[in-house]
Design a protein around this motif. Structure first.
Motif, short mmCIF file in Angstrom:
data_model
loop_
_atom_site.label_atom_id
_atom_site.label_comp_id
_atom_site.label_asym_id
_atom_site.label_seq_id
_atom_site.Cartn_x
_atom_site.Cartn_y
_atom_site.Cartn_z
N ALA A 186 -5.67 -24.04 18.33
CA ALA A 186 -5.71 -23.13 19.48
C ALA A 186 -6.81 -23.52 20.45
O ALA A 186 -6.60 -23.56 21.67
CB ALA A 186 -5.89 -21.69 19.00
N GLU A 187 -7.97 -23.82 19.92
CA GLU A 187 -9.10 -24.22 20.76
C GLU A 187 -8.81 -25.55 21.47
O GLU A 187 -9.10 -25.71 22.65
CB GLU A 187 -10.37 -24.32 19.92
N GLU A 188 -8.23 -26.49 20.72
CA GLU A 188 -7.91 -27.79 21.30
C GLU A 188 -6.87 -27.66 22.40
O GLU A 188 -6.99 -28.30 23.45
CB GLU A 188 -7.42 -28.75 20.21
N LEU A 189 -5.84 -26.85 22.18
CA LEU A 189 -4.83 -26.66 23.21
C LEU A 189 -5.43 -26.17 24.51
O LEU A 189 -5.08 -26.65 25.59
CB LEU A 189 -3.76 -25.67 22.74
N ALA A 190 -6.33 -25.20 24.42
CA ALA A 190 -6.95 -24.66 25.63
C ALA A 190 -7.66 -25.75 26.42
O ALA A 190 -7.53 -25.82 27.65
CB ALA A 190 -7.93 -23.55 25.25
N VAL A 191 -8.35 -26.62 25.74
CA VAL A 191 -9.07 -27.71 26.40
C VAL A 191 -8.10 -28.75 26.94
O VAL A 191 -8.20 -29.17 28.10
CB VAL A 191 -10.08 -28.36 25.43
N LEU A 192 -7.13 -29.18 26.13
CA LEU A 192 -6.21 -30.24 26.54
C LEU A 192 -5.32 -29.83 27.70
O LEU A 192 -5.03 -30.64 28.57
CB LEU A 192 -5.36 -30.69 25.35
N ILE A 193 -4.88 -28.59 27.71
CA ILE A 193 -4.05 -28.12 28.82
C ILE A 193 -4.82 -28.24 30.13
O ILE A 193 -4.29 -28.68 31.15
CB ILE A 193 -3.55 -26.68 28.56
N GLU A 194 -6.09 -27.89 30.08
CA GLU A 194 -6.93 -27.96 31.27
C GLU A 194 -7.30 -29.40 31.64
O GLU A 194 -7.19 -29.79 32.80
CB GLU A 194 -8.21 -27.13 31.05
N GLU A 195 -7.72 -30.19 30.67
CA GLU A 195 -8.29 -31.52 30.97
C GLU A 195 -7.25 -32.63 31.07
O GLU A 195 -7.49 -33.61 31.76
CB GLU A 195 -9.32 -31.88 29.90
N THR A 196 -6.12 -32.53 30.36
CA THR A 196 -5.16 -33.64 30.35
C THR A 196 -3.78 -33.22 30.84
O THR A 196 -2.84 -33.98 30.72
CB THR A 196 -5.00 -34.24 28.94
N GLN A 197 -3.69 -32.01 31.40
CA GLN A 197 -2.41 -31.49 31.85
C GLN A 197 -1.38 -31.50 30.72
O GLN A 197 -0.20 -31.74 30.94
CB GLN A 197 -1.90 -32.28 33.05
#
Length: 151
Positions: free
Chosen positions: A36-47
């Protein structure tokens, strides 16, 4: 045919729990909380975008996700659309659902101006290599990375 009884849709905010459940099935060494934490970051940083495949009258049975990377080894376009993961529950494999996911991803990224979709797989994952070949991917190279800690 898979497309007659199954459908693919882009993950939305209400799909987050299913996306995390399937990520954990693909990458079980990572906790649901860490996903869940990784998804939040990846959605923002890597589209990062996710897609779910489901029986038109039933449950979600698989997913794929693609990010935008600045570059990828063996690819010619920069930035590049990169297939980060794809997973189908065991009972739904080898029925054309992986191809259904890949075809939907291709349509969306061609419409965005991308000319290639890139991916990777561990050297010893022959099943993934075969699946990628069936989906139309060309192998670009094989590599083993090394490191030596310096004291």
């Amino acid at each position: 045919m898979a497309g007659d009884t199954f459908s693919v849709r882009r993950c939305g905010p209400s799909d987050r729990a299913e996306w995390i459940r399937l990520r954990q099935a693909l990458w079980p060494h990572v906790t649901a909380q860490a996903h869940a934490e990784e998804l939040a970051v990846l959605i923002e940083e890597t589209q990062l975008c996710g897609w779910l495949v489901s029986d038109r009258n039933g449950p979600v049975v698989g997913f794929a996700e693609v990010s935008i990377r600045p570059y990828a080894t063996g690819c010619t376009q920069m930035p590049v659309a990169f297939l980060e993961g794809i997973f189908l529950e065991t009972a739904y494999r080898r029925q054309g659902l992986g191809r259904l996911l890949i075809e939907q991803i291709e349509r969306e990224y061609v419409a965005k101006g991308f000319t290639e979709l890139c991916s990777d797989a561990p050297l010893d994952n022959d099943i993934s290599h075969q699946a990628h070949a069936r989906w139309g991917f060309d192998e670009t190279q094989r590599v083993v990375y090394f490191r030596k800690p310096l004291d």
